[in-house]
Design an enzyme around this catalytic site. Sequence first.
Site, PDB file in Angstrom:
ATOM      1  N   LYS A 178     -15.756  51.941 -36.825  1.00  0.00           N
ATOM      2  CA  LYS A 178     -15.868  51.383 -35.476  1.00  0.00           C
ATOM      3  C   LYS A 178     -15.310  49.975 -35.513  1.00  0.00           C
ATOM      4  CE  LYS A 178     -17.824  48.846 -33.169  1.00  0.00           C
ATOM      5  NZ  LYS A 178     -17.335  47.651 -32.342  1.00  0.00           N
ATOM      6  N   GLU A 252     -22.857  42.362 -44.430  1.00  0.00           N
ATOM      7  CA  GLU A 252     -22.173  41.138 -44.813  1.00  0.00           C
ATOM      8  C   GLU A 252     -22.134  40.268 -43.576  1.00  0.00           C
ATOM      9  OE1 GLU A 252     -20.049  38.258 -45.111  1.00  0.00           O
ATOM     10  OE2 GLU A 252     -18.297  39.549 -44.965  1.00  0.00           O
ATOM     11  N   CYS A 286     -16.543  33.845 -42.226  1.00  0.00           N
ATOM     12  CA  CYS A 286     -17.956  33.676 -42.551  1.00  0.00           C
ATOM     13  C   CYS A 286     -18.164  32.840 -43.798  1.00  0.00           C
ATOM     14  CB  CYS A 286     -18.628  35.041 -42.713  1.00  0.00           C
ATOM     15  SG  CYS A 286     -17.779  36.118 -43.897  1.00  0.00           S
ATOM     16  N   GLU A 386     -23.882  28.521 -37.603  1.00  0.00           N
ATOM     17  CA  GLU A 386     -22.505  28.919 -37.865  1.00  0.00           C
ATOM     18  C   GLU A 386     -21.678  28.756 -36.598  1.00  0.00           C
ATOM     19  OE1 GLU A 386     -20.240  32.479 -40.203  1.00  0.00           O
ATOM     20  OE2 GLU A 386     -21.726  33.088 -38.720  1.00  0.00           O
TER      21      GLU A 386
END
Length: 479
Positions: A178, A252, A286, A386
Amino acid sequence: MINYDKLYIGGRWTEPAKTELLEVRSPHDRSLVGLAAEATAPDVDRAVAAAREAFDEGPWPLMTPAERQEVVTRFRDLYAERAEEIADLTTAENGSARWFTGWTASALSQQTDAFLRAAAAMKWEEEMDRTDETAGRVLVRREPVGVVAAVIPWNAPHQSALVKMVPALLAGCTVVLKSSPENALVTLLLGEIFTEAGVPEGVVSVLPADRETSEYLISHPGIDKIAFTGSTRAGQTIASIAGRQLKRVSLELGGKSAAIVREDADLDALVEGLKFLSFANNAEACVAHTRILVHRSRYDEAVAKLKDLIESLTVGDPFAADTFIGPMVRADQQQRVRSYIETGIREGARLVTGGPEVPEGLEGGYYVKPTLFADVDNSMRIAQEEIFGPVLVVIPFDDDDQAVRIANDSPYGLGGGVWTADETRALEIARRIRTGTFSVNGAPFSLDAPFGGFKNSGIGREFGAVGLTQYIEYKTIAV
């Protein structure tokens, strides 16, 4: 213009349930890159059914590991032949600078090779040494976990996809990928390569889809394992769904990695390293090093050098040869980064360079100014959350112990590093930082080594032999 008006379901190009095609537009100038089919719940049902049948009845899980490795090797070679095309399309779709997408497309052969080495060395069935006199012979088998839902983000579509799909396929799993709508074209292109490589019918599906469809997929009773890369918030939702259904899951997730700069660091090497560790892929990464912790004795010097670095980075058309940073992927991502810059100013951090304004002459795309904040306290939002954009914060420290405390004072634990001339001290610091990866003086990582995070940065590991085991169940047979 590129047109993928069908979905890749179970190895066949299939009419989607939704007739309206998705427009994929460039984040640089909003021009139309192409049209793509978009998956909805009925398409998920068909893809999972095909994957379920291929796993339960088909040949793929029953093939020898060597036979599966042969197919994946063909895929690797065919992928390499189209690397330049893939890099161009990725840049067009998500705005990543062409130097970065070109490097990534080439490096993915190395990533696949690491999995192939791990699969070749894996003992898929072995007899244990007898140490218990009361036991009979004991065989230990490594078997595929089942049907895998691989759910990936937009920032590195093929890297995120293949780091899941390749080990899953080598283990004997079937996979429903996906992808995000932003990368619909380049992920559907994967279907062409899998078909040409000879992957059997039913084994692979590729479904560009929105979040609602993604949640439908991961909740589907036909899915045995979820492999996800994305935000921590989305990972929490996926983990809760997996927990209720007792599905295997690997996540992750996000990061807020700290680079510790000791008093004996080579600041020129630091700046050259952070150019890539902090700003590669438009800083939409990330693992980016975005908290720069500098010993107070070198603080002003480091801030000045980082300012020069950031002001030297060319921002603009991601296809231009001299561009280092392209646009953010979407309007909301652009606004998110700009709002964090405004937050940093309100919090009292010193704006050294950059700012919330859109770069002059680039108003037609989703651009932001690379930004540097100094005099930052680690409790500020710009140091704790973040941002996922080109924003660095610089924080002073007085000794190694304080640096370690600041680095660990984060909900994340994905990456980080230390810059110093003293390797002994570097390793002492590295062993105390609660992160899944850590570099000394910007040293590169091996694709055979595990990658993943502590704390809110995820569950499980990717890459190499450890990444391969994420798609394996262990079976013990007593004879």
